[in-house]
Design a protein around this motif. Structure first.
Motif, PDB file in Angstrom:
ATOM      1  N   MET A   1     -11.969 -12.299   5.343  1.00  0.00           N
ATOM      2  CA  MET A   1     -10.767 -11.865   4.454  1.00  0.00           C
ATOM      3  C   MET A   1     -10.576 -10.447   5.053  1.00  0.00           C
ATOM      4  O   MET A   1     -11.563  -9.577   5.211  1.00  0.00           O
ATOM      5  N   GLU A   2      -9.290 -10.052   4.984  1.00  0.00           N
ATOM      6  CA  GLU A   2      -9.112  -8.918   5.342  1.00  0.00           C
ATOM      7  C   GLU A   2      -7.852  -8.377   4.708  1.00  0.00           C
ATOM      8  O   GLU A   2      -6.848  -8.836   4.365  1.00  0.00           O
ATOM      9  N   LEU A   3      -8.161  -6.832   4.193  1.00  0.00           N
ATOM     10  CA  LEU A   3      -7.077  -6.208   3.231  1.00  0.00           C
ATOM     11  C   LEU A   3      -5.953  -6.053   4.063  1.00  0.00           C
ATOM     12  O   LEU A   3      -5.876  -5.259   5.279  1.00  0.00           O
ATOM     13  N   ILE A   4      -4.674  -6.459   3.620  1.00  0.00           N
ATOM     14  CA  ILE A   4      -3.558  -6.303   4.258  1.00  0.00           C
ATOM     15  C   ILE A   4      -2.779  -4.992   3.618  1.00  0.00           C
ATOM     16  O   ILE A   4      -2.133  -4.204   4.446  1.00  0.00           O
ATOM     17  N   MET A   5      -2.618  -5.100   2.430  1.00  0.00           N
ATOM     18  CA  MET A   5      -2.087  -3.795   1.905  1.00  0.00           C
ATOM     19  C   MET A   5      -2.346  -3.700   0.246  1.00  0.00           C
ATOM     20  O   MET A   5      -2.616  -4.430  -0.405  1.00  0.00           O
ATOM     21  N   ILE A   6      -2.251  -2.327   0.051  1.00  0.00           N
ATOM     22  CA  ILE A   6      -2.405  -1.907  -1.493  1.00  0.00           C
ATOM     23  C   ILE A   6      -0.962  -1.224  -1.908  1.00  0.00           C
ATOM     24  O   ILE A   6      -0.294  -0.596  -1.100  1.00  0.00           O
ATOM     25  N   ILE A   7      -0.592  -2.111  -2.733  1.00  0.00           N
ATOM     26  CA  ILE A   7       0.638  -1.442  -3.489  1.00  0.00           C
ATOM     27  C   ILE A   7       0.624  -0.788  -4.912  1.00  0.00           C
ATOM     28  O   ILE A   7       0.294  -1.725  -6.070  1.00  0.00           O
ATOM     29  N   SER A   8       1.290   0.148  -5.187  1.00  0.00           N
ATOM     30  CA  SER A   8       1.274   0.736  -6.513  1.00  0.00           C
ATOM     31  C   SER A   8       2.765   0.230  -7.203  1.00  0.00           C
ATOM     32  O   SER A   8       3.745   0.266  -6.500  1.00  0.00           O
ATOM     33  N   THR A  36      -5.677 -12.155  -4.203  1.00  0.00           N
ATOM     34  CA  THR A  36      -4.941 -10.983  -4.806  1.00  0.00           C
ATOM     35  C   THR A  36      -5.728 -10.484  -5.965  1.00  0.00           C
ATOM     36  O   THR A  36      -6.307 -11.021  -6.722  1.00  0.00           O
ATOM     37  N   LEU A  37      -5.573  -9.007  -5.982  1.00  0.00           N
ATOM     38  CA  LEU A  37      -6.575  -8.483  -7.032  1.00  0.00           C
ATOM     39  C   LEU A  37      -5.524  -7.517  -7.471  1.00  0.00           C
ATOM     40  O   LEU A  37      -4.645  -6.723  -7.065  1.00  0.00           O
ATOM     41  N   LEU A  38      -5.319  -7.354  -9.133  1.00  0.00           N
ATOM     42  CA  LEU A  38      -4.662  -6.479  -9.814  1.00  0.00           C
ATOM     43  C   LEU A  38      -5.382  -5.618 -10.446  1.00  0.00           C
ATOM     44  O   LEU A  38      -6.576  -6.053 -11.102  1.00  0.00           O
ATOM     45  N   ILE A  39      -5.156  -4.367 -10.403  1.00  0.00           N
ATOM     46  CA  ILE A  39      -5.840  -3.319 -10.823  1.00  0.00           C
ATOM     47  C   ILE A  39      -4.996  -2.528 -12.197  1.00  0.00           C
ATOM     48  O   ILE A  39      -3.891  -2.215 -11.704  1.00  0.00           O
ATOM     49  N   ASP A  40      -5.626  -2.478 -13.268  1.00  0.00           N
ATOM     50  CA  ASP A  40      -4.760  -2.060 -14.495  1.00  0.00           C
ATOM     51  C   ASP A  40      -5.352  -0.539 -14.427  1.00  0.00           C
ATOM     52  O   ASP A  40      -6.395  -0.283 -14.953  1.00  0.00           O
ATOM     53  N   LEU A 115     -13.495  -2.830  -2.173  1.00  0.00           N
ATOM     54  CA  LEU A 115     -12.928  -3.927  -2.570  1.00  0.00           C
ATOM     55  C   LEU A 115     -11.925  -4.742  -1.528  1.00  0.00           C
ATOM     56  O   LEU A 115     -11.693  -5.800  -1.591  1.00  0.00           O
ATOM     57  N   ALA A 116     -11.860  -3.606  -0.361  1.00  0.00           N
ATOM     58  CA  ALA A 116     -10.801  -4.378   0.746  1.00  0.00           C
ATOM     59  C   ALA A 116     -11.484  -5.612   1.462  1.00  0.00           C
ATOM     60  O   ALA A 116     -10.743  -6.251   2.055  1.00  0.00           O
ATOM     61  N   ALA A 117     -12.910  -5.831   1.457  1.00  0.00           N
ATOM     62  CA  ALA A 117     -13.311  -7.052   2.045  1.00  0.00           C
ATOM     63  C   ALA A 117     -13.162  -8.195   1.466  1.00  0.00           C
ATOM     64  O   ALA A 117     -13.378  -9.197   2.049  1.00  0.00           O
ATOM     65  N   ASP A 118     -12.683  -8.209  -0.072  1.00  0.00           N
ATOM     66  CA  ASP A 118     -12.532  -9.575  -0.619  1.00  0.00           C
ATOM     67  C   ASP A 118     -11.066  -9.877  -0.889  1.00  0.00           C
ATOM     68  O   ASP A 118     -10.867 -11.004  -1.600  1.00  0.00           O
ATOM     69  N   PHE A 119     -10.275  -8.971  -0.614  1.00  0.00           N
ATOM     70  CA  PHE A 119      -8.721  -9.319  -1.013  1.00  0.00           C
ATOM     71  C   PHE A 119      -7.792  -9.073   0.204  1.00  0.00           C
ATOM     72  O   PHE A 119      -8.106  -8.145   0.815  1.00  0.00           O
ATOM     73  N   GLU A 120      -6.643  -9.818   0.193  1.00  0.00           N
ATOM     74  CA  GLU A 120      -5.685  -9.578   1.108  1.00  0.00           C
ATOM     75  C   GLU A 120      -4.635  -8.511   0.468  1.00  0.00           C
ATOM     76  O   GLU A 120      -4.113  -7.782   1.119  1.00  0.00           O
TER      77      GLU A 120
END
Ligand code: ADP
Ligand code: MG
Length: 248
Positions: A1-8, A36-40, A115-120
């Motif tokens: 798995m590789e992180l593709i992007m972080i979006i706010s 996908t990971l959602l961070i609050d 966290l980047a290792a586990d989510f796209e």
């Protein structure tokens, strides 16, 4: 798995659809098979509460990202994980001011890396202000999605937000506006049509189709779920647009 992007999802104005964007875009990315990971990152915790996590009961949560502790991810549904708000998140801004070794706006950029290792895709919900939590979210993101109502005051507020993004280039020169979502749109109102035209002129291709004002959003919100049926198509389209962007 590789992180593709972080979006706010961000806009200093409250009640414009940031949390709605994170919940529905997150559900659409997960439905497309993306981890996908959602961070609050909003101390008010509406994303967490919406998904069934009470901030006064959450152990750890997104606060740990600012406390140099390992975080515990909670699974919500297939492909969709959440890092909810813990009640301590409200203290982060004070903590940062007191104990600021690494620069107050780039803490998350560092601590989000494991966290980047586990989510796209990682989507961050931000509070309705330009405080340290928002600045850290933007500092850690490659992209920002801006929900905005078609009202004159909201468009004026966007100018302040755009200036903040320019200032942030100092700590994060890869931050880019991915999309602007004209939200809660009532097509029969001339004033809203006029303001939509302003947003389309200002944001060009980045301006998404208007998201109609529908009571189903309030219902979905109360029930802690994404919208369904035809309304969910809007988010499937946005997810396809996001996926089409690729990484950077
Ligand atoms: N398109 C829409 N139509 C009607 N209500 C909406 C729509 N989008 C969001 N809402 C409602 O507006 C309120 C504020 O949205 P929310 O996403 O919580 O905003 P923010 O996170 O920016 O404060 C919520 O009750 C939400 O359900
Ligand atoms: Mg919110």
């Amino acid at each position: 798995m590789e992180l593709i992007m972080i979006i706010s999802a961000s806009n200093q104005k409250g009640g414009v659809g940031k949390t709605t964007t994170v919940i529905n875009l997150g559900a659409a990315l997960a439905a497309a098979g993306k981890e996908t990971l959602l961070i609050d990152l909003d101390p008010q915790g509406s994303l967490s509460q919406g998904l069934g996590f009470q901030p006064d009961k959450v152990i750890g949560g997104s606060y740990e990202l600012f406390a140099n502790k390992p975080v515990e991810i909670l699974w919500h549904s297939e492909n969709l994980a959440v890092l909810p708000t813990n009640i301590n998140l409200a203290d982060v801004s004070n903590d940062i001011v007191k104990n600021n070794k690494h620069g107050p706006t780039s803490i998350l950029k560092r601590t989000i890396k494991p966290l980047a290792a586990d989510f796209e895709y990682i989507l961050i919900d931000t509070p309705p202000n330009l405080d340290y939590l928002t600045l850290n979210a933007l500092g850690a993101s490659q992209y920002v999605i801006i929900p905005c109502q078609c009202q004159l005051a909201a468009v004026r507020g966007l100018e302040l937000f755009a200036r903040t993004l320019e200032d942030l280039a100092e700590i994060n020169d890869s931050l880019e506006v991915l999309a602007l979502i004209p939200t809660m749109y009532t097509a029969s109102r001339k004033i809203e049509q006029d303001i939509l035209t302003i947003l389309q002129n200002d944001y060009g291709d980045k301006c998404r189709p208007p998201l109609p004002d529908r009571v189903e959003y309030l219902r979905a919100n109360a029930e802690g779920r994404a919208v369904s049926g035809d309304l969910f198509d809007y988010w499937i389209d946005l997810a396809a647009f996001v996926i089409g962007k690729g990484g950077k």
